[in-house]
Each structure stands twice: as structure tokens, then as C-alpha cells.
Scaffold this motif. Structure first.
Motif, mmCIF file in Angstrom:
data_model
loop_
_atom_site.group_PDB
_atom_site.id
_atom_site.type_symbol
_atom_site.label_atom_id
_atom_site.label_comp_id
_atom_site.label_asym_id
_atom_site.label_seq_id
_atom_site.Cartn_x
_atom_site.Cartn_y
_atom_site.Cartn_z
ATOM 1 N N LEU A 137 28.935 104.543 18.935
ATOM 2 C CA LEU A 137 30.340 104.195 19.034
ATOM 3 C C LEU A 137 30.673 103.026 18.111
ATOM 4 O O LEU A 137 29.804 102.207 17.802
ATOM 5 N N PRO A 138 31.922 102.925 17.700
ATOM 6 C CA PRO A 138 32.340 101.742 16.943
ATOM 7 C C PRO A 138 32.178 100.476 17.771
ATOM 8 O O PRO A 138 32.129 100.515 19.001
ATOM 9 N N ALA A 139 32.130 99.348 17.100
ATOM 10 C CA ALA A 139 31.841 98.080 17.763
ATOM 11 C C ALA A 139 32.835 97.757 18.868
ATOM 12 O O ALA A 139 32.451 97.317 19.958
ATOM 13 N N GLU A 140 34.147 97.995 18.621
ATOM 14 C CA GLU A 140 35.136 97.636 19.638
ATOM 15 C C GLU A 140 35.015 98.526 20.877
ATOM 16 O O GLU A 140 35.243 98.090 22.003
ATOM 17 N N GLN A 141 34.597 99.800 20.683
ATOM 18 C CA GLN A 141 34.406 100.683 21.833
ATOM 19 C C GLN A 141 33.127 100.339 22.594
ATOM 20 O O GLN A 141 33.079 100.448 23.824
ATOM 21 N N VAL A 142 32.105 99.909 21.862
ATOM 22 C CA VAL A 142 30.869 99.462 22.524
ATOM 23 C C VAL A 142 31.164 98.259 23.411
ATOM 24 O O VAL A 142 30.710 98.172 24.551
ATOM 25 N N LYS A 143 31.932 97.332 22.884
ATOM 26 C CA LYS A 143 32.290 96.141 23.662
ATOM 27 C C LYS A 143 33.092 96.526 24.895
ATOM 28 O O LYS A 143 32.853 96.010 26.002
ATOM 29 N N ALA A 144 34.046 97.451 24.744
ATOM 30 C CA ALA A 144 34.868 97.876 25.873
ATOM 31 C C ALA A 144 34.032 98.606 26.920
ATOM 32 O O ALA A 144 34.167 98.358 28.134
ATOM 33 N N LEU A 145 33.143 99.516 26.475
ATOM 34 C CA LEU A 145 32.313 100.246 27.422
ATOM 35 C C LEU A 145 31.361 99.307 28.154
ATOM 36 O O LEU A 145 31.119 99.463 29.353
ATOM 37 N N GLY A 146 30.830 98.324 27.447
ATOM 38 C CA GLY A 146 29.957 97.347 28.100
ATOM 39 C C GLY A 146 30.700 96.568 29.167
ATOM 40 O O GLY A 146 30.167 96.308 30.256
ATOM 41 N N ARG A 147 31.941 96.211 28.861
ATOM 42 C CA ARG A 147 32.750 95.483 29.845
ATOM 43 C C ARG A 147 33.049 96.361 31.072
ATOM 44 O O ARG A 147 32.943 95.905 32.219
ATOM 45 N N LEU A 148 33.386 97.612 30.849
ATOM 46 C CA LEU A 148 33.667 98.520 31.963
ATOM 47 C C LEU A 148 32.422 98.755 32.812
ATOM 48 O O LEU A 148 32.491 98.798 34.041
ATOM 49 N N ALA A 149 31.266 98.907 32.156
ATOM 50 C CA ALA A 149 30.019 99.149 32.888
ATOM 51 C C ALA A 149 29.681 97.969 33.785
ATOM 52 O O ALA A 149 29.331 98.132 34.964
ATOM 53 N N GLU A 150 29.797 96.765 33.274
ATOM 54 C CA GLU A 150 29.458 95.581 34.055
ATOM 55 C C GLU A 150 30.433 95.365 35.211
ATOM 56 O O GLU A 150 30.106 94.683 36.183
ATOM 57 N N SER A 151 31.632 95.940 35.105
ATOM 58 C CA SER A 151 32.639 95.774 36.163
ATOM 59 C C SER A 151 32.606 96.898 37.188
ATOM 60 O O SER A 151 33.369 96.864 38.154
ATOM 61 N N LEU A 152 31.739 97.889 37.001
ATOM 62 C CA LEU A 152 31.716 99.062 37.885
ATOM 63 C C LEU A 152 31.127 98.693 39.245
ATOM 64 O O LEU A 152 29.940 98.352 39.332
ATOM 65 N N PRO A 153 31.912 98.749 40.333
ATOM 66 C CA PRO A 153 31.385 98.346 41.649
ATOM 67 C C PRO A 153 30.598 99.450 42.348
ATOM 68 O O PRO A 153 29.675 99.171 43.107
ATOM 69 N N TYR A 154 30.977 100.683 42.127
ATOM 70 C CA TYR A 154 30.292 101.802 42.756
ATOM 71 C C TYR A 154 30.557 103.061 41.938
ATOM 72 O O TYR A 154 31.494 103.124 41.150
ATOM 73 N N LEU A 155 29.698 104.060 42.139
ATOM 74 C CA LEU A 155 29.865 105.351 41.478
ATOM 75 C C LEU A 155 29.699 106.422 42.541
ATOM 76 O O LEU A 155 28.667 106.516 43.196
ATOM 77 N N GLY A 156 30.720 107.256 42.710
ATOM 78 C CA GLY A 156 30.746 108.199 43.814
ATOM 79 C C GLY A 156 31.653 107.633 44.889
ATOM 80 O O GLY A 156 32.717 107.076 44.605
#
Length: 492
Positions: A137-156
Motif C-alpha cells: 500500500l502507499p505510505a499514507e494508506q499504510v499509516k491509516a491502516l496501522g492507526r485503524l488496527a491499533e484502535s480495533l477493540p474487538y473483531l466479531g
């Protein structure tokens, strides 16, 4: 971030496949997720999590926990991640619990309940599930995905607490199962598959964010712009449990119970209720130990069956509420309870009077806290210079000479026996000590060798010490059953 991007580009020029990997660890070791279109009572678990579920989770995290991220960046990122990924599933086993819930018939008075299944997958708590896309992914999308991943409280479902991260260096272990999308040309007749809900390309954001209730209102079972894609189904295998460090047992000196009753007994019944508490504690401990008689601080007896005399064994105490009703019970054991003794106490839920014994009826009790004395019994520990009797002090010996001098002498003797300093003053108040029971019912009404009525005079006392004293402490006759309990008059 620029250096990372340069490293990726260098690896791509060398012909190395560069991927984007989202790594998820389920904190509680459980993953709850019901497949779209299936009833919860079918007991199915969507494993691996469908691409549609992953995209909806990332979108929800963006809106609720990272709304400052650029709209165009996130939209483009989600559109790119709509491509079917490959999953690396750690060892797991499936399980479920059953829940019986009241329905409208039960509320109307009929005996009717609905059964609901809660199906889940069980992982080792350190196991990691990875979702990998075969592109960078481009750098700005990598940064955004990393931020979303670290903020994920639960899955399911919300029960599936998780920690997630973006990790391009992650590699599967030897026990991970690979779940890849299957083509129709693949030989599927011998392959166990699972159908996962995936978006069609390009991603329709309106369909992604549609509420299930709105879809049902439109007579739609599945969201528009979606399809089912077959994946190789991961097979159950026993999770590889990591050895857990078992801490050395630390003796527990304080346990606190709450009393639940429509009408709480008066604090004057303290000895009767604490007597019941001891009977229940010893009975539960005998059941835990298989009726093997050994050293027990709960029973106050050594391995030889003789009573302990050093006051390190259990004190069964009663605490009143502002209306002078018995609202809490405390077991304070200066010597500290063993693990099986605490287990026995945790099983006490009701205090019933022995057959033929007068007093209050059955009382429901629940363990509310256990641990160190200062934490559990903070209202009884001080430190303080002035201490006031919460329940009357009853001298253990027969009164002699002047009552005030006799009580003062007995207070000094009791404190010295417990290794506590002598007070500078002992003040007697005119409280109504006659309302307090001063004999254990289990002794007085025993079938063999019953104890006759004994009239013992008590006193409300205030003690002042030269230096702040740390409690708790109880003095005098039946001090191990709620009498002679002191509390700080003021904290110093």
C-alpha cells in the motif's frame, strides 16, 4: 515512514513479494462471530472472519475512534482491501454455552424460557490470527491502516476483545492453517470449504455501511454488492497452551461478605450470626479437604485438634450500617488463610441456623472482597490514636472491685497479650450493652454439654494511644465472634 517505503520498494525491485498483513490476537482467547444469514442457535462460527466483516470493522473504527483520518485515504484503502485476502489461522477448538432467557410467556406467569446458543472458537491467548493481502500500500494508506488496527477493540461480537497491528514482517508458525480463496477449477470434491461473505469489486461503500435492520426492511437477506467466496475451511486442532506461570500463594488475611435480606438483623445479634458463619466456614472446609482434620485457622484448631491460642486464627466480625443493622460480615485472620480455606469461604452463599436454634432465619451472603487487610478492611485499620468500640468490650474474667478500674486493667491485659501498646486513657461510655447477645448459640444449645446462660457485663470504650495505632483489633470475651471490635474514632 519514508524509510519503510524505501525498504519496500527495494524489496520489490529484488523480486520479493511484498504483502500487507493485519495481525489479530484475541485477548480472552475466544472469538465470537455468527455467519451472516445464519441463526445464532445454529451454533456456527465464522472462522476465518469474512472479508465483509473485516471491512465493516475497519470502517466502524474509523468513524468512532479515528474520525480525523482523511476521508479519501480511508475510502481508497477500504476499496483496495476489498480484494479477497489469505488467512493464517492458529490452532483452535469450537465450543458453545447455552443461555435460557425469559420470554413474554414467562413474564405473563407461565413457566417458559427461550434457549440461546453462544458459539465461539477458543484460541491460546497468545495465538495470532493473520489476514494477508498480496500487495503493498502507499505510505499514507499504510499509516491509516496501522492507526485503524491499533484502535480495533474487538473483531466479531463485542465479546471478542482483541489487539491488532499491521506487521509486514509477520510469519506464520508451523501450526498455523492457511485458508485461501478457492477457484471453481480447483478440485473441491475432497476439500472442506467455508463460504465467506465478500464484496464485489469495486467496493460499494453504501452497501458496506447498510444496517442489517434496513436490509431486512427491504426484504434483503444479504447486502447488495456482495457475494460468497469459498475458502478452505480450517480444521479444529487442540490449541497449544503456553505454560503459565503460577504465582506462589500469598496468605489472605481479610475476607468481606455482604448480607442480603429484606430485613437485616440487628447488630445485637452479631455473635449469633458470626457463630453461624464459623459453622458454615468449617463445614465447607471439611468438604474441600475431604473431611480430613488438619491445622485450620478457620476452625481455630491445630492438627492435634487443640484450640489455637495466639489470636492468629480467624476473627468472625459483624459490621453495622447507619441504622445499626448487620449489613456486612468480615473474616479477619492475622495469620493469613490458605488457598483451600479461601476456596471454602467462596462457596458460602447462605447462613442457616442449626435445627432448634433460635434467632434470625436464613441469610443470603456473598463474598464481596478478599485480600490484604488495609485494602479490604480500610474502615477498621486506621492508623489512629483514638479508637472507639464498635461492639461492647466484655471482660473475659469475673468483675472485681471498681468497675471502671477493672475494665481499664482488663483492656491493658488484653492489649499486652496481643503485643499492642498500652493506651494513655480508657474512657467508658454509657452505651446499651445489654442488647448484644453474649453467648454463642451453637454452644448454649448444643445437644451434648450445653452451656448455661452466663451474665457478662459489657462496656462501650474509647481508647487513646500515645502514637497512631494500626488496626484492626478486637479485645475481650468473644473477640473472635464480633464483640470488643474497635474502629478508628479519627484518622491521624
Amino acid at each position: 515512514m519514508g524509510r519503510t517505503q524505501d525498504q519496500r520498494q527495494g524489496r520489490e525491485r529484488q523480486g520479493e513479494v511484498v504483502t500487507t498483513t493485519l495481525v489479530v490476537r484475541f485477548v480472552l482467547g475466544r472469538y465470537h462471530a455468527n455467519p451472516w444469514g445464519h441463526h445464532v442457535n445454529e451454533g456456527q462460527v465464522e472462522l476465518p472472519p469474512s472479508p465483509w466483516r473485516v471491512l465493516r470493522a475497519l470502517y466502524a473504527v474509523w468513524k468512532t475512534r479515528a474520525p480525523d483520518l482523511d476521508d479519501n485515504t480511508v475510502h481508497t484503502l477500504l476499496g483496495r482491501l476489498a480484494e479477497p485476502p489469505v488467512y493464517f489461522v492458529p490452532p483452535f477448538q469450537l465450543g458453545h454455552t447455552r443461555h435460557y432467557l425469559p420470554n413474554t410467556k414467562l413474564r405473563a406467569g407461565a413457566a417458559s424460557r427461550d434457549k440461546t446458543l453462544d458459539a465461539f472458537a477458543v484460541f491460546d491467548r497468545n495465538a495470532e490470527l493473520a489476514i494477508r493481502w498480496p500487495f503493498t500500500l502507499p505510505a499514507e494508506q499504510v499509516k491509516a491502516l496501522g492507526r485503524l488496527a491499533e484502535s480495533l477493540p474487538y473483531l466479531g461480537r463485542a465479546d471478542s476483545l482483541c489487539e491488532a497491528r499491521l506487521d509486514e514482517t509477520w510469519q506464520p508458525g508451523q501450526h498455523h492453517t492457511v485458508a485461501s480463496p478457492l477457484d471453481l477449477d480447483d478440485g473441491l470434491q475432497d476439500t472442506d470449504t467455508i463460504s465467506l461473505l465478500t464484496p464485489t469489486m469495486p467496493l460499494d461503500l453504501a452497501a458496506l455501511t447498510a444496517r442489517p435492520v434496513d436490509l431486512r426492511a427491504g426484504n434483503l437477506l444479504f447486502p447488495p454488492a456482495t457475494q460468497f467466496l469459498d475458502y478452505a475451511r480450517p480444521l479444529e486442532q487442540q490449541p497449544r497452551r503456553t505454560p503459565r506461570w503460577r504465582r506462589t500463594w500469598q496468605p489472605v488475611p481479610a475476607v468481606r461478605f455482604t448480607v442480603a435480606a429484606d430485613v437485616l438483623p440487628p447488630i445485637g445479634d452479631a455473635v449469633a450470626i458470626t457463630d453461624r458463619l464459623r459453622l458454615a466456614a468449617v463445614a465447607k472446609l471439611n468438604a474441600v479437604r475431604g473431611h480430613e482434620h488438619s491445622h485450620s485457622l478457620l476452625a481455630g484448631r491445630g492438627s492435634d485438634g487443640r484450640p489455637l491460642t495466639d489470636h492468629q486464627h480467624a476473627h468472625y466480625l459483624a459490621l453495622p450500617n447507619p441504622e445499626r443493622r448487620l449489613a456486612e460480615l468480615v473474616i479477619w485472620t492475622p495469620g493469613g488463610l490458605a488457598e483451600d480455606e479461601l476456596t471454602a469461604l467462596s462457596r458460602i452463599v447462605e447462613l442457616r441456623p442449626p435445627k432448634g436454634m433460635p434467632g434470625a432465619g436464613p441469610l443470603d451472603v456473598r463474598m464481596a472482597a478478599y485480600g490484604d487487610t488495609v485494602t479490604v478492611l480500610g474502615d477498621l485499620t486506621g492508623p489512629a490514636r483514638a479508637w472507639q468500640s464498635l461492639t461492647p468490650f466484655v471482660p473475659p474474667r469475673h468483675p472485681k472491685h471498681d468497675w471502671g478500674q477493672f475494665v481499664t486493667g482488663e483492656i491493658h491485659r488484653e492489649l499486652a497479650f496481643r503485643g499492642l501498646p498500652a493506651p494513655t486513657s480508657v474512657e467508658l461510655a454509657g452505651g446499651d450493652w445489654t442488647q448484644f447477645l453474649r453467648q454463642r448459640p451453637s454452644k448454649r444449645f448444643a445437644r451434648t454439654n450445653p452451656a448455661g446462660p452466663i451474665i457478662r457485663r459489657g462496656a462501650d470504650v474509647t481508647l487513646t494511644f500515645p502514637e497512631p495505632l494500626l488496626g484492626p483489633f478486637a479485645l475481650g470475651y468473644l473477640a473472635h465472634f464480633g464483640l470488643g471490635l474497635f474502629r478508628p474514632a479519627s484518622r491521624d
